[in-house]
Design a protein around this motif. Structure first.
Motif, PDB file in Angstrom:
ATOM      1  N   LEU A 110      58.622  57.803  10.333  1.00 57.19           N
ATOM      2  CA  LEU A 110      58.877  56.378  10.502  1.00 57.19           C
ATOM      3  C   LEU A 110      60.364  56.083  10.675  1.00 57.19           C
ATOM      4  O   LEU A 110      60.757  55.311  11.553  1.00 57.19           O
ATOM      5  CB  LEU A 110      58.323  55.582   9.311  1.00 57.19           C
ATOM      6  CG  LEU A 110      58.628  54.079   9.315  1.00 57.19           C
ATOM      7  CD1 LEU A 110      58.087  53.420  10.573  1.00 57.19           C
ATOM      8  CD2 LEU A 110      58.047  53.415   8.073  1.00 57.19           C
ATOM      9  N   VAL A 111      61.204  56.711   9.848  1.00 62.55           N
ATOM     10  CA  VAL A 111      62.634  56.404   9.919  1.00 62.55           C
ATOM     11  C   VAL A 111      63.234  56.826  11.254  1.00 62.55           C
ATOM     12  O   VAL A 111      64.230  56.254  11.699  1.00 62.55           O
ATOM     13  CB  VAL A 111      63.406  57.059   8.752  1.00 62.55           C
ATOM     14  CG1 VAL A 111      63.060  56.387   7.443  1.00 62.55           C
ATOM     15  CG2 VAL A 111      63.129  58.547   8.677  1.00 62.55           C
ATOM     16  N   ASP A 112      62.639  57.836  11.915  1.00 61.19           N
ATOM     17  CA  ASP A 112      63.128  58.266  13.218  1.00 61.19           C
ATOM     18  C   ASP A 112      62.609  57.360  14.336  1.00 61.19           C
ATOM     19  O   ASP A 112      63.327  57.085  15.301  1.00 61.19           O
ATOM     20  CB  ASP A 112      62.703  59.711  13.501  1.00 61.19           C
ATOM     21  CG  ASP A 112      63.359  60.692  12.549  1.00 61.19           C
ATOM     22  OD1 ASP A 112      64.479  60.400  12.080  1.00 61.19           O
ATOM     23  OD2 ASP A 112      62.760  61.743  12.267  1.00 61.19           O
ATOM     24  N   CYS A 113      61.361  56.907  14.219  1.00 59.14           N
ATOM     25  CA  CYS A 113      60.753  56.040  15.238  1.00 59.14           C
ATOM     26  C   CYS A 113      61.229  54.598  15.120  1.00 59.14           C
ATOM     27  O   CYS A 113      61.154  53.832  16.083  1.00 59.14           O
ATOM     28  CB  CYS A 113      59.232  56.067  15.116  1.00 59.14           C
ATOM     29  SG  CYS A 113      58.480  57.698  15.303  1.00 59.14           S
ATOM     30  N   PHE A 114      61.698  54.239  13.938  1.00 61.21           N
ATOM     31  CA  PHE A 114      61.943  52.842  13.612  1.00 61.21           C
ATOM     32  C   PHE A 114      62.940  52.171  14.549  1.00 61.21           C
ATOM     33  O   PHE A 114      62.742  51.038  14.976  1.00 61.21           O
ATOM     34  CB  PHE A 114      62.418  52.745  12.155  1.00 61.21           C
ATOM     35  CG  PHE A 114      62.714  51.365  11.693  1.00 61.21           C
ATOM     36  CD1 PHE A 114      61.687  50.454  11.472  1.00 61.21           C
ATOM     37  CD2 PHE A 114      64.021  50.947  11.497  1.00 61.21           C
ATOM     38  CE1 PHE A 114      61.958  49.165  11.051  1.00 61.21           C
ATOM     39  CE2 PHE A 114      64.299  49.667  11.075  1.00 61.21           C
ATOM     40  CZ  PHE A 114      63.258  48.776  10.854  1.00 61.21           C
ATOM     41  N   GLN A 115      64.035  52.869  14.865  1.00 63.60           N
ATOM     42  CA  GLN A 115      65.087  52.259  15.683  1.00 63.60           C
ATOM     43  C   GLN A 115      64.564  51.773  17.025  1.00 63.60           C
ATOM     44  O   GLN A 115      64.964  50.720  17.520  1.00 63.60           O
ATOM     45  CB  GLN A 115      66.224  53.254  15.905  1.00 63.60           C
ATOM     46  CG  GLN A 115      67.236  53.278  14.775  1.00 63.60           C
ATOM     47  CD  GLN A 115      68.456  54.096  15.138  1.00 63.60           C
ATOM     48  OE1 GLN A 115      68.350  55.103  15.831  1.00 63.60           O
ATOM     49  NE2 GLN A 115      69.621  53.674  14.677  1.00 63.60           N
ATOM     50  N   GLU A 116      63.660  52.534  17.603  1.00 65.05           N
ATOM     51  CA  GLU A 116      63.099  52.178  18.902  1.00 65.05           C
ATOM     52  C   GLU A 116      62.429  50.811  18.872  1.00 65.05           C
ATOM     53  O   GLU A 116      62.519  50.035  19.827  1.00 65.05           O
ATOM     54  CB  GLU A 116      62.096  53.260  19.323  1.00 65.05           C
ATOM     55  CG  GLU A 116      61.322  52.954  20.581  1.00 65.05           C
ATOM     56  CD  GLU A 116      60.218  53.965  20.838  1.00 65.05           C
ATOM     57  OE1 GLU A 116      59.362  53.689  21.702  1.00 65.05           O
ATOM     58  OE2 GLU A 116      60.202  55.032  20.179  1.00 65.05           O
ATOM     59  N   PHE A 117      61.758  50.502  17.761  1.00 65.69           N
ATOM     60  CA  PHE A 117      61.007  49.248  17.656  1.00 65.69           C
ATOM     61  C   PHE A 117      61.820  48.137  16.996  1.00 65.69           C
ATOM     62  O   PHE A 117      61.579  46.958  17.237  1.00 65.69           O
ATOM     63  CB  PHE A 117      59.720  49.490  16.861  1.00 65.69           C
ATOM     64  CG  PHE A 117      58.783  50.434  17.545  1.00 65.69           C
ATOM     65  CD1 PHE A 117      57.850  49.965  18.459  1.00 65.69           C
ATOM     66  CD2 PHE A 117      58.844  51.806  17.313  1.00 65.69           C
ATOM     67  CE1 PHE A 117      56.985  50.828  19.107  1.00 65.69           C
ATOM     68  CE2 PHE A 117      57.985  52.675  17.961  1.00 65.69           C
ATOM     69  CZ  PHE A 117      57.059  52.192  18.863  1.00 65.69           C
ATOM     70  N   GLU A 118      62.771  48.518  16.159  1.00 67.91           N
ATOM     71  CA  GLU A 118      63.589  47.538  15.444  1.00 67.91           C
ATOM     72  C   GLU A 118      64.411  46.688  16.405  1.00 67.91           C
ATOM     73  O   GLU A 118      64.634  45.494  16.177  1.00 67.91           O
ATOM     74  CB  GLU A 118      64.526  48.262  14.478  1.00 67.91           C
ATOM     75  CG  GLU A 118      65.520  47.356  13.772  1.00 67.91           C
ATOM     76  CD  GLU A 118      66.684  48.129  13.184  1.00 67.91           C
ATOM     77  OE1 GLU A 118      67.338  47.603  12.282  1.00 67.91           O
ATOM     78  OE2 GLU A 118      66.935  49.265  13.644  1.00 67.91           O
ATOM     79  N   GLU A 119      64.862  47.286  17.500  1.00 69.36           N
ATOM     80  CA  GLU A 119      65.800  46.626  18.407  1.00 69.36           C
ATOM     81  C   GLU A 119      65.290  45.268  18.889  1.00 69.36           C
ATOM     82  O   GLU A 119      66.055  44.304  18.976  1.00 69.36           O
ATOM     83  CB  GLU A 119      66.084  47.536  19.608  1.00 69.36           C
ATOM     84  CG  GLU A 119      67.117  46.989  20.563  1.00 69.36           C
ATOM     85  CD  GLU A 119      67.424  47.961  21.685  1.00 69.36           C
ATOM     86  OE1 GLU A 119      68.163  47.561  22.610  1.00 69.36           O
ATOM     87  OE2 GLU A 119      66.929  49.100  21.646  1.00 69.36           O
ATOM     88  N   ASN A 120      63.988  45.181  19.183  1.00 66.44           N
ATOM     89  CA  ASN A 120      63.431  43.944  19.726  1.00 66.44           C
ATOM     90  C   ASN A 120      62.802  43.047  18.666  1.00 66.44           C
ATOM     91  O   ASN A 120      62.228  42.011  18.990  1.00 66.44           O
ATOM     92  CB  ASN A 120      62.382  44.266  20.798  1.00 66.44           C
ATOM     93  CG  ASN A 120      63.000  44.953  22.006  1.00 66.44           C
ATOM     94  OD1 ASN A 120      64.103  44.611  22.416  1.00 66.44           O
ATOM     95  ND2 ASN A 120      62.301  45.940  22.555  1.00 66.44           N
ATOM     96  N   ALA A 121      62.901  43.445  17.400  1.00 65.43           N
ATOM     97  CA  ALA A 121      62.270  42.670  16.326  1.00 65.43           C
ATOM     98  C   ALA A 121      63.248  41.685  15.709  1.00 65.43           C
ATOM     99  O   ALA A 121      64.432  41.983  15.541  1.00 65.43           O
ATOM    100  CB  ALA A 121      61.727  43.610  15.252  1.00 65.43           C
TER     101      ALA A 121
END
Length: 287
Positions: A110-121
Motif C-alpha cells: 500500500l505505501v508503495d502504491c499510495f503515491q500514485e493515487f494520492e496525487e489526485n485525491a
C-alpha cells in the motif's frame, strides 16, 4: 473537494470507511475511488533453495513443482478475495446513495502504491487499524502511521463504530495546520448547520495567550456565519480532548496532524498519535 480516496483492507474497520467516505462524497458531490492493495507477500512461498543442502535433486524438483502450484493457488485466492472486498465496498456505497465511484485492485504494498493515487485525491480515508485489529487493539495500523506521516492531503482516520456526524470538535492550537482546519470549515457548507465546538488546551502558555488564539479562531468562524461553542482547558492534550469529547457527546474531531515542535516528516506528533489510538470517534487530520 472533488476526489476521495478510500484505502481498504476488508477488515472489520472497512465497512465504516465506506460509510464515512460516502457521507463526505454526498456532502461535497465528490467522486470516490476505493483502493485495495493485495499484499504481494501473501502469495509468495518459500524457495526450494532453502532446502538445497538437505534434499536430493529429484525431491527438490518435486518440491519446486508443488510450491509453484501452491503459489498459483494463493494468487487465485487473493484475486477472489480482492473481488469480494471491492464488491462489498461497491454494494455499501450504493446503499449509501452513491453512484459516482470506482474500485481498484493493485498487487504490491500500500505505501508503495499510495503515491500514485494520492496525487489526485483531496481527502484520504482509512481505518485506524487493519486486519490485525483484534490482536493489536491498543495500536494504530502500520499503514495508518506511514500514510499520515507522508501524505500532504487531509486524512480521515475512522473508527470501528459508525456514528452520524452531529457535533464537531476543533482542537485548535493556533498553528498553520490549525488555520487550515478553520479554512476547511469555513469553505464547507455541510458543517455550517452542525454544532461546532472549539477547544484550546493550554499547559505551558499563559491564559491570555490561549484566549487570544481562541478569539482569533472564533472571529474567523463566526465571520463565516458559524455558531461556535468555545472553551479553554488546562492539562495534557490527549486527556483533556478525550474528556471533552465524552462530556459533550462529540461525534467528529478535527485537528492538525502535528504540533509546533514536530520533527518534520519523520514522526507523527505525539499528541496526534495518542489521540488516534485512544479516540472512539473519527479524526480528520490536516497537514
Amino acid at each position: 473537494m472533488k476526489n476521495i480516496l478510500l484505502c481498504t483492507d476488508g477488515s472489520a474497520f472497512a465497512e465504516n470507511i465506506y460509510k464515512y467516505g460516502a457521507w463526505f462524497a454526498n456532502q461535497f458531490h465528490a467522486k470516490i475511488n476505493v483502493l485495495f492493495v493485495t499484499d504481494i507477500r501473501s502469495q509468495k512461498v518459500v524457495s526450494t533453495s532453502n532446502f538445497s543442502g538437505s534434499l536430493g535433486l529429484g525431491a527438490s524438483e518435486e518440491l519446486l513443482n508443488e510450491l509453484v502450484n501452491l503459489e498459483h493457488e494463493k494468487a487465485k485466492l487473493n484475486n477472489k478475495r480482492a473481488r469480494l472486498i471491492l464488491q462489498n465496498a461497491a454494494e455499501t456505497l450504493k446503499a449509501e446513495g452513491l453512484e459516482n465511484f470506482s474500485v481498484t485492485n493493485k498487487t504490491g504494498f500500500l505505501v508503495d502504491c499510495f503515491q500514485e493515487f494520492e496525487e489526485n485525491a483531496d481527502l484520504i480515508v482509512l481505518g485506524k487499524r487493519g486486519e490485525a485489529a483484534d490482536f493489536a487493539s491498543a495500536h494504530l495500523g502500520a499503514n495508518v502511521e506511514r500514510i499520515v506521516r507522508s501524505t500532504k492531503k487531509p486524512c480521515l482516520v475512522t473508527t470501528r463504530e459508525y456514528r452520524p456526524i452531529e457535533r464537531i470538535l476543533v482542537a485548535y492550537d493556533g498553528s498553520l495546520t490549525g488555520k487550515k482546519t478553520l479554512e476547511f470549515l469555513v469553505n464547507s457548507p455541510c458543517f455550517h448547520n452542525l454544532e461546532i465546538h472549539l477547544l484550546k488546551v493550554t499547559k505551558n502558555e499563559t491564559y491570555s495567550r490561549a484566549e487570544n488564539r481562541v478569539n482569533e479562531a472564533r472571529h474567523i468562524l463566526e465571520s463565516a456565519g458559524l455558531k461556535i461553542i468555545s472553551d479553554i482547558r488546562e492539562g495534557e492534550s490527549e486527556e483533556v480532548i478525550n474528556k471533552y469529547i465524552s462530556e459533550h457527546n462529540i461525534s467528529f474531531l478535527l485537528m492538525g496532524a502535528y504540533g509546533h515542535n514536530r520533527i518534520r516528516h519523520l514522526v507523527i506528533g505525539s499528541t496526534t498519535a495518542q489521540l488516534l489510538r485512544s479516540s472512539n470517534i473519527p479524526v480528520l487530520l490536516f497537514r
